[in-house]
Design an enzyme around this catalytic site. Structure first.
Site, PDB file in Angstrom:
ATOM      1  N   HIS A  69       0.965  -1.052   0.098  1.00  0.00           N
ATOM      2  CA  HIS A  69       0.012  -0.087   0.046  1.00  0.00           C
ATOM      3  C   HIS A  69       1.030   1.239   0.021  1.00  0.00           C
ATOM      4  O   HIS A  69       1.876   1.258   0.529  1.00  0.00           O
ATOM      5  CB  HIS A  69      -0.818   0.159   1.342  1.00  0.00           C
ATOM      6  CG  HIS A  69      -2.135  -0.775   1.231  1.00  0.00           C
ATOM      7  ND1 HIS A  69      -2.651  -1.214   2.628  1.00  0.00           N
ATOM      8  CD2 HIS A  69      -3.064  -0.659   0.243  1.00  0.00           C
ATOM      9  CE1 HIS A  69      -4.142  -1.691   2.072  1.00  0.00           C
ATOM     10  NE2 HIS A  69      -4.024  -1.551   0.838  1.00  0.00           N
ATOM     11  N   CYS A  74      -2.203   2.978   9.022  1.00  0.00           N
ATOM     12  CA  CYS A  74      -3.290   1.580   8.689  1.00  0.00           C
ATOM     13  C   CYS A  74      -4.688   1.851   9.678  1.00  0.00           C
ATOM     14  O   CYS A  74      -5.558   1.827   9.253  1.00  0.00           O
ATOM     15  CB  CYS A  74      -2.786   0.322   8.642  1.00  0.00           C
ATOM     16  SG  CYS A  74      -1.339   0.357   7.477  1.00  0.00           S
TER      17      CYS A  74
HETATM   18  N1  ARG Z   1      -4.000  -7.263   6.576  1.00  0.00           N
HETATM   19  C1  ARG Z   1      -4.187  -5.937   5.677  1.00  0.00           C
HETATM   20  C2  ARG Z   1      -4.351  -6.006   4.317  1.00  0.00           C
HETATM   21  O1  ARG Z   1      -3.033  -6.589   3.857  1.00  0.00           O
HETATM   22  C3  ARG Z   1      -3.330  -4.727   6.508  1.00  0.00           C
HETATM   23  C4  ARG Z   1      -3.944  -3.259   5.795  1.00  0.00           C
HETATM   24  C5  ARG Z   1      -2.908  -2.415   6.380  1.00  0.00           C
HETATM   25  N2  ARG Z   1      -3.396  -1.199   6.084  1.00  0.00           N
HETATM   26  C6  ARG Z   1      -2.740  -0.138   5.485  1.00  0.00           C
HETATM   27  N3  ARG Z   1      -3.428   1.039   5.255  1.00  0.00           N
HETATM   28  N4  ARG Z   1      -1.551  -0.163   4.768  1.00  0.00           N
HETATM   29  O2  ARG Z   1      -5.105  -5.510   3.824  1.00  0.00           O
END
Ligand code: ARG
Length: 270
Positions: free
Chosen positions: A169, A263
């Protein structure tokens, strides 16, 4: 040391990690066979919320749903700019249902929610940065969603390609310090995107791989205070040199799901 950074009050939306767990693997950090200490996660999360409030920010909560262990990652559920809410369409089927409780929360608060037609993971990949929105693609959010975001907000959207699966991300590789500047880890981006970032932000704060692996780029800034993972030591020193005030917040249990401070924090920009 310069001392001219000005904080502004923010409104954050978070989700208590009551049902937090690692039950599936949709990024390289997730190992369902490794235990998560949920009690510790809840204490760490509580400390994050208290720290935001101690710094004058408003924190609101959406009710966690039992079968959505990643719902704690509030940043992924939407992106809000100028009171306009662009909802999310998650890539992973396991996360798709999260959109519903968040949409319900926004509607109850009087917002209309625009549903994207293509995979779009909210502030995970769309980072409002002053006059434009920086937008990640490569692993989750699509180019089509970038176009949709630009049409919806009427704000230029600048696409950046992510190349390292650990930084899947945009908010794991970059964060906005204020309206003018960002911090990022260059190696997480394609060569062309690195060039774009260097052009837009010649004075950016650059992070090391160690900072990035410690979730140092998954930080939240109010323009002065940077709520940052304590493991990102080189980054914290660079931020302090530039007049920002690093405020350590340890969310180590959440790293096991591939998430950190940002996150867990959705910013509502009215
Ligand atoms: N386990 C989640 C995923 O892989 C973690 C999300 C983390 N969020 C972020 N904004 N990077 O989607």
């Amino acid at each position: 040391m310069p001392d001219f950074r000005v904080a502004s009050r923010r409104r954050y939306l978070v989700c208590e990690p009551r049902h937090f767990a690692v039950r599936y693997a949709i990024n390289p950090w997730m190992h369902p066979d490794r235990p998560v200490d949920v009690a510790l996660a809840r204490r760490q999360w509580r400390t994050m919320v208290d720290t935001y409030r101690d710094h004058g920010h408003t924190v609101e909560t959406v009710r966690p749903e039992p079968d959505l262990p990643d719902m704690v990652f509030a940043a992924n559920a939407a992106v809000v700019v100028g009171g306009r809410v662009l909802g999310s369409l998650f890539l992973a089927p396991e996360r798709r249902p999260e959109s519903v409780p968040y949409e319900t929360w926004f509607k109850a608060e009087g917002y209309e929610v625009h549903r994207p037609g293509s995979v779009c993971e909210g502030e995970g990949d769309l980072v409002p940065a002053g006059r434009w929105i920086l937008a990640g693609t490569g692993f989750r959010t699509t180019r089509e969603a970038h176009h949709e975001a630009q049409e919806f907000f009427g704000v230029p959207v600048i696409g950046l390609t992510l190349v390292d699966p650990y930084f899947y991300h945009l908010d794991t590789a970059l964060f906005a310090l204020d309206e003018e500047n960002v911090a990022y880890y260059p190696e997480a981006f394609s060569p062309g995107s690195r060039e774009v970032l260097a052009r837009l932000y010649p004075d950016a704060v650059l992070a090391t791989r160690e900072d990035a692996m410690a979730f140092g780029l998954n930080s939240v800034s109010d323009g002065r205070h940077v709520f940052v993972s304590p493991g990102a030591t080189a980054l914290a020193a660079r931020l302090a040199d530039r007049g920002y005030v690093p405020v350590p917040v340890d969310l180590s249990e959440f790293h096991k799901a591939g998430g950190g401070i940002k996150c867990c924090t959705q910013e509502i920009r009215s």
